[in-house]
Design a protein around this motif. Structure first.
Motif, PDB file in Angstrom:
ATOM      1  N   PHE A   1      -2.830   1.844  -9.081  1.00 49.87           N
ATOM      2  CA  PHE A   1      -4.039   2.162  -9.852  1.00 49.87           C
ATOM      3  C   PHE A   1      -3.865   3.439 -10.648  1.00 49.87           C
ATOM      4  O   PHE A   1      -4.369   3.575 -11.750  1.00 49.87           O
ATOM      5  CB  PHE A   1      -5.247   2.284  -8.926  1.00 49.87           C
ATOM      6  CG  PHE A   1      -5.636   0.971  -8.311  1.00 49.87           C
ATOM      7  CD1 PHE A   1      -6.067  -0.074  -9.111  1.00 49.87           C
ATOM      8  CD2 PHE A   1      -5.556   0.773  -6.948  1.00 49.87           C
ATOM      9  CE1 PHE A   1      -6.412  -1.296  -8.555  1.00 49.87           C
ATOM     10  CE2 PHE A   1      -5.900  -0.446  -6.385  1.00 49.87           C
ATOM     11  CZ  PHE A   1      -6.325  -1.482  -7.195  1.00 49.87           C
TER      12      PHE A   1
ATOM     13  N   ARG B   1     -12.650  -6.247  -9.138  1.00 46.23           N
ATOM     14  CA  ARG B   1     -12.346  -5.623  -7.847  1.00 46.23           C
ATOM     15  C   ARG B   1     -13.620  -5.175  -7.143  1.00 46.23           C
ATOM     16  O   ARG B   1     -13.779  -5.338  -5.939  1.00 46.23           O
ATOM     17  CB  ARG B   1     -11.421  -4.445  -8.103  1.00 46.23           C
ATOM     18  CG  ARG B   1     -10.885  -3.758  -6.883  1.00 46.23           C
ATOM     19  CD  ARG B   1      -9.819  -2.742  -7.284  1.00 46.23           C
ATOM     20  NE  ARG B   1      -9.471  -1.891  -6.164  1.00 46.23           N
ATOM     21  CZ  ARG B   1      -9.453  -0.565  -6.192  1.00 46.23           C
ATOM     22  NH1 ARG B   1      -9.758   0.071  -7.309  1.00 46.23           N
ATOM     23  NH2 ARG B   1      -9.138   0.128  -5.116  1.00 46.23           N
TER      24      ARG B   1
ATOM     25  N   ASP C   1      -7.295  -8.642  -2.808  1.00 46.04           N
ATOM     26  CA  ASP C   1      -6.824  -7.889  -3.971  1.00 46.04           C
ATOM     27  C   ASP C   1      -7.059  -6.430  -3.682  1.00 46.04           C
ATOM     28  O   ASP C   1      -8.095  -6.049  -3.168  1.00 46.04           O
ATOM     29  CB  ASP C   1      -7.615  -8.291  -5.226  1.00 46.04           C
ATOM     30  CG  ASP C   1      -7.190  -9.652  -5.728  1.00 46.04           C
ATOM     31  OD1 ASP C   1      -5.982  -9.913  -5.719  1.00 46.04           O
ATOM     32  OD2 ASP C   1      -8.054 -10.450  -6.125  1.00 46.04           O
ATOM     33  N   HIS C   2      -6.080  -5.633  -4.020  1.00 43.23           N
ATOM     34  CA  HIS C   2      -6.240  -4.208  -3.683  1.00 43.23           C
ATOM     35  C   HIS C   2      -7.181  -3.531  -4.644  1.00 43.23           C
ATOM     36  O   HIS C   2      -7.118  -3.746  -5.818  1.00 43.23           O
ATOM     37  CB  HIS C   2      -4.876  -3.518  -3.705  1.00 43.23           C
ATOM     38  CG  HIS C   2      -4.027  -3.948  -2.570  1.00 43.23           C
ATOM     39  ND1 HIS C   2      -4.290  -3.596  -1.270  1.00 43.23           N
ATOM     40  CD2 HIS C   2      -2.957  -4.755  -2.528  1.00 43.23           C
ATOM     41  CE1 HIS C   2      -3.392  -4.133  -0.484  1.00 43.23           C
ATOM     42  NE2 HIS C   2      -2.590  -4.845  -1.207  1.00 43.23           N
TER      43      HIS C   2
ATOM     44  N   THR D   1      -2.143   4.910  -3.397  1.00 47.08           N
ATOM     45  CA  THR D   1      -2.988   4.513  -4.515  1.00 47.08           C
ATOM     46  C   THR D   1      -2.463   3.239  -5.161  1.00 47.08           C
ATOM     47  O   THR D   1      -2.926   2.847  -6.215  1.00 47.08           O
ATOM     48  CB  THR D   1      -3.054   5.611  -5.574  1.00 47.08           C
ATOM     49  OG1 THR D   1      -1.725   5.957  -5.948  1.00 47.08           O
ATOM     50  CG2 THR D   1      -3.771   6.834  -5.052  1.00 47.08           C
ATOM     51  N   GLY D   2      -1.476   2.603  -4.545  1.00 47.47           N
ATOM     52  CA  GLY D   2      -0.936   1.390  -5.136  1.00 47.47           C
ATOM     53  C   GLY D   2      -0.485   1.667  -6.551  1.00 47.47           C
ATOM     54  O   GLY D   2       0.205   2.649  -6.811  1.00 47.47           O
TER      55      GLY D   2
ATOM     56  N   PHE E   1       0.779  -1.231   0.000  1.00 46.52           N
ATOM     57  CA  PHE E   1       0.000   0.000   0.000  1.00 46.52           C
ATOM     58  C   PHE E   1       0.824   1.302   0.000  1.00 46.52           C
ATOM     59  O   PHE E   1       1.482   1.649   0.961  1.00 46.52           O
ATOM     60  CB  PHE E   1      -0.927   0.016   1.227  1.00 46.52           C
ATOM     61  CG  PHE E   1      -1.698   1.284   1.334  1.00 46.52           C
ATOM     62  CD1 PHE E   1      -1.500   2.155   2.388  1.00 46.52           C
ATOM     63  CD2 PHE E   1      -2.600   1.633   0.343  1.00 46.52           C
ATOM     64  CE1 PHE E   1      -2.205   3.340   2.459  1.00 46.52           C
ATOM     65  CE2 PHE E   1      -3.298   2.812   0.418  1.00 46.52           C
ATOM     66  CZ  PHE E   1      -3.098   3.667   1.474  1.00 46.52           C
TER      67      PHE E   1
END
Ligand code: FAD
Ligand code: TPP
Ligand code: SF4
Ligand code: SF4
Ligand code: MG
Lengths: 338, 540
Positions: free
Chosen positions: A14, A287, A337-338, A11-12, A8
């Motif tokens: 993404f 997700r 899963d993020h 925003t990872g 983490f």
């Protein structure tokens, strides 16, 4: 870059970039020196998913090939909006010949490069062929199948916007069921594009047992870049189909392009996966699961399914298609899963 | 002509084609006001300091934070953190633990010995502050930073006001309080303890002060008319808590009845529990109607404090009291039922609220006092020119953070007043509501929970109940911030524009639009995670 889940960092992975990540862990698109293969001033519509997808893919391929890249382009929006004579938006060597022969042109280029290298002329130049879904799944399909079957050293990228957009939104074999196009009007007992027709070329490409087949969308940049990079690291025939929403043809708001691509993936309507030698190796899990309505209702091409008397049965059939994708490609949302 | 077959023009670039002319609306970058900042009673730029903390820049974060509030270690313990209730992340999973990161930064500053920057110039003006509580000390800090000579006078033997004589140690260790108070003194603020001000006008005249800020708090415990025998021991909560700071601990006996349902009642009950007594709270309404925060009630119950809800004290005797059961009417008011009960009680502690001692204002012309508190204008000035007031003694919510906010606001206005001007706060940005964000982009990350002291030690010692975060957990928590309304350089706009119409200016410099090519599709706006871009209609 590889497809890894970053522990983490706010925003990872993404977002396009992330100031908390080391520069080498960021996307190609985050780079101030990205190629901008498809430069400003092109004549694509506002919010064009194809223009975006092409820049994402070719910029990544340029990095992977160290700038040694030639692209052959089929007729279609991507070609028309980028190269009105004598202007070009392409910042890479690029050739257009015909609507249906991009795969064959690319095969020829690859063959010529091979010969030149054998003669000790020229370096390791890589070849990409690209076209719309019409140019790929319909008119160019013979050339494409040949390129696969011969395992020619070409990465073929299909920008799938689900129709012949450049000539006024006619149906292609990649048009989704029930969608309205100029040739599948919302009339009669089964309005829009009939169910039970069309084809999913990634599955057909897999049947050719080529080294690499993948799908991607403009909503998952890191995944898209990972797949293009991976494909460029492989020799032989490779195929990537990228879902690129078309605001004009889909009857959608120009700012919703990425949202629609995301919903296509999150509903299961467009499965995002990769396969090697005919076998699925991984899939991008859902997700935030959503019913297909969330995707359909934002598009005027499906407007006839909603309104006063919603076409509940038709929506259920589309949901069944999505559910089948979820089963077939293992897209279920996974915990953690993020 | 040496061009290839059928070619008559040189190849050109599409850059010649300025597609910006297609646009009917344009994207513009803006800073919106994060809801946390908007909510903070001390006006902290929370998102701003979290931004520094996210990359491990703790000192920069602390410096940014202390621009507005010099007491992060105190805040991180006693502030009721209404910012977290407003936090947009609460709509995704759980609010950012703003308060715990704040405490981490405050503790880090104490540990590392970070000092506040001294004023850049001296103004030559003298300001008197009465009361060394949070409001007075906050005003002292801001006034000193602005270059004024500041003297703080307090009647008590230590700095801190109600933070020392009200809030118990197990919530606010005194080393923490002292460290943050001392830092203000180190800026060159004169603090005179054991110095009660009896008449403000005389004091100002004698000391040659140009202005005064009053922050004397509310220290007189309210009494209730309870019929009682001569031997009944009835004391007020504030005196009990105050005596905890001195040599003579209060003598209350074994069974202590605490009367009231506010935070003070809870603190006094938890304090006597720690001294080995058996406290029982008597309150006339229900738990959800009690003014105390629910988490405080919960912590008290965990520690074994008993509560009689819906009860009033009818009569207090020497060894027992009589309580009457109440019932809520349709309007939610408690009404007597005529049902009585006796409780064993060695003493009764009244925690029914506090009044302000306005003695020092006797004879000051122009003042307006309503309901026992002093009226102030929006600039914190009382009806008497040059005398400002804040904190518990003015009409507002009574808590440390509001008091600190008053101190800051008063300081800015006093500064302007001293030079014959009026302070105009900069216009506020529009609030970054959740609807302005694109939450897709934030990775899932549950809140980090602060450790709590084990229950046995909570019942018998005054050790701090709630622990702090360590470096890794604080960093994680800071990174949960969504950066509402403020660009955090995620590169999304730069990436998602199909027209390359966003120019990346480099780290720390954000982005710029290239309106020659922007077609106005709005994708950058839709995909900006934090709502830092908006579309504006183009004038055509
Ligand atoms: C038991 C208890 C627990 C609380 N817990 C919390 C909490 O957890 N969180 C929170 O936010 N708030 C809490 N509060 C409220 C909070 O303490 C007050 O709102 C806050 O301290 C008010 O600040 P102030 O500066 O206005 O006044 P005070 O803190 O009351 O300070 C006033 C100071 O002025 C001095 N003074 C008074 N008269 C004179 C005079 N004539 N001359 C010189 N000096 C004088 C006093 O000695 C005192 O030091 C609590 C209050 C109590 C009673
Ligand atoms: C042989 C031939 N038939 C028809 C056309 C007209 N034509 C040009 S582009 C196009 C449609 C392209 O559709 P697609 O390949 O899906 O690309 P898109 O424009 O949707 O990106 C058609 C039918 C042509 N150029 N050549
Ligand atoms: S996410 Fe960050 S900026 Fe937004 S309200 Fe919460 S703490 Fe403030
Ligand atoms: S994404 Fe690009 S073209 Fe669209 S509004 Fe933003 S800057 Fe303009
Ligand atoms: Mg198409």
């Amino acid at each position: 870059m590889s497809l890894q889940t970053v522990k983490f960092y706010q925003t990872g992975t993404f977002t396009v970039g992330n100031r908390l990540l080391a520069p080498e862990e960021r996307s190609v698109q985050a780079n101030m020196q990205r190629t901008n293969s498809l430069n400003s001033g092109h004549r694509a519509c506002q919010g064009c998913g194809e223009a975006l997808g092409a820049r994402y893919a070719i910029d990544a391929a340029m990095i992977a090939s160290k700038g040694q890249l030639i692209a052959a382009n089929a007729t279609g929006c991507l070609e028309v909006f980028s190269t009105p004579y004598p202007e070009t938006s392409w910042q890479i060597p690029w050739i257009h010949s015909l609507f249906g022969n991009a795969a064959a042109v690319a095969t020829g280029i690859a063959a010529a490069i091979k010969v030149k290298r054998q003669k000790g002329q020229g370096g390791d130049v890589r070849v990409v062929a690209q076209g719309g879904d019409g140019g790929t799944t319909d008119i160019g399909f013979g050339c494409l199948s040949g390129m696969f079957e011969r395992n020619d050293d070409v990465l073929y990228i299909c920008y799938d916007n689900g129709g012949y957009m450049n000539t006024g939104v006619q149906r292609s074999s990649a048009t989704p069921s029930a969608a309205r196009t100029a040739t599948t009007m919302p009339l009669g007992p089964e309005p829009g594009n009939p169910f039970g027709q069309g084809k999913f070329v990634p599955a057909i490409a897999m049947a050719h047992e080529i080294p690499y087949v993948a799908t991607a969308t403009v909503a998952d940049l890191r995944d898209l870049e990972y797949k293009v990079t991976k494909a460029m690291g492989i020799r032989g025939a490779r195929y990537i189909q990228i879902l690129v929403p078309c605001p004009l043809g889909w009857g959608a708001a120009s700012q919703d392009t990425i949202l629609l691509a995301r919903l296509a993936k999150e509903t299961g309507i467009f499965p995002v996966f990769e396969a090697e030698f005919g076998e699925v190796k991984s899939a991008l899990p859902i997700r935030r699961p959503q019913p297909v309505e969330e995707y359909l209702k934002l598009q005027k091409r499906f407007a006839h399914l909603f309104g006063k008397n919603p076409a509940v049965a038709t929506i259920a059939r589309i949901q069944a298609q999505a559910d089948k994708n979820i089963r077939r490609y293992g897209l279920q949302a996974r915990k953690g899963d993020h | 002509m040496d061009k290839p077959f059928a070619i008559t023009l040189n190849p050109g670039s599409s850059l010649a084609n300025h597609t910006g002319s297609w646009r009917t609306s344009r994207p513009v970058y803006l800073d919106r006001l994060p809801p946390c900042n908007s909510q903070c009673p001390a006006g902290e730029d929370i998102q701003g300091w979290l931004f520094h903390a996210e990359s491990g820049g703790y000192e920069a974060a602390w410096r940014h934070l202390t621009r507005d509030n010099p007491f992060p270690a105190i805040m991180g313990r006693v502030c009721y953190h209404s910012c977290e209730a407003a936090c947009n992340r609460g709509k995704i999973d759980e609010a950012v633990g703003i308060n715990s990161v704040e405490r981490f930064l405050g503790d880090e500053a104490v540990k590392q010995g970070w000092k506040l920057a001294p004023p850049e110039r001296e103004s030559g003006k003298k300001v008197l502050i009465v009361g060394a509580g949070p409001s007075g000390m906050s005003a002292a800090y801001h006034l000193r930073k602005l270059g004024h000579a500041v003297t703080v006078m307090d009647a008590g033997p230590y700095m801190g006001g109600m933070m020392r004589f009200g809030i118990p140690k197990y919530r606010l260790p005194r080393e923490v309080l002292d460290a943050e108070m001392q830092r203000i003194v180190d800026l060159g603020v004169t603090v005179k303890l054991n110095s009660k001000v009896d008449n403000i006008l005389d004091e100002m005249k004698q000391g040659g002060f140009d202005a005064a800020f009053l922050a004397v708090g509310a220290h007189i415990g309210k009494r209730a008319m309870i019929p009682s025998g001569d031997a009944a021991r009835i004391v007020d909560a504030i005196s009990v808590l105050r005596s905890m700071e001195g040599e003579d601990k209060p003598l209350l006996g074994r069974r202590v009845v605490v009367y009231g349902g506010g935070n003070t009642a809870i603190d006094v009950a938890r304090t006597v529990k720690r001294m080995g007594a058996e406290p029982i709270i008597v309150y006339r309404r229900t738990r959800d109607k009690a003014p105390a925060h629910d988490f405080e009630i919960e912590e008290a119950l965990q520690e074994g404090v008993m509560v009689k809800w819906l009860s009033t004290i009818k009569q207090a005797g020497d060894k027992e009291i009589t309580i009457e059961k109440m019932a809520l009417d349709d309007k939610g008011f408690p009404q007597p039922t005529g049902e009585f009960e006796t409780l064993e009680a060695d003493s009764v502690v009244l925690a029914l609220g506090q009044d302000v001692d306005l003695g020092l204002l006797n004879g000051v012309p122009g003042l307006e006092v309503t309901d026992g508190v002093v009226k102030v204008a929006p600039n914190m000035m009382t009806g008497h020119a040059g005398i400002f007031a804040g904190g518990d003694m003015v009409p507002a919510e009574r808590n440390v953070t509001v008091a600190v906010g008053h101190g800051k606001k008063a300081a800015k206005n006093i500064d302007a007043w001293l030079s014959g001007q009026t302070y105009a706060p900069p216009p506020k940005h529009e609030v970054a509501q959740f609807e302005k964000l694109n939450p897709w982009y934030y990775a899932d990350a549950p809140k980090t929970v602060r450790p709590m002291l084990d229950i046995i030690r909570r019942q018998s010692t005054f050790e701090e109940v709630q622990g702090g975060l360590d470096e890794t957990t604080a960093l994680f928590e800071a990174r949960r911030c969504l950066s509402c309304g403020n660009c955090f350089e995620c590169d999304n706009c730069y990436g998602v524009c199909p027209d390359n119409a966003v120019i990346k200016l480099g780290p720390g410099k954000r982005f710029q639009f290239n309106y020659d090519y922007c077609k106005g599709c709005g994708m950058c706006v839709a995909e900006c995670p934090c709502g830092a871009i908006k579309m504006e209609a183009e004038e055509i």
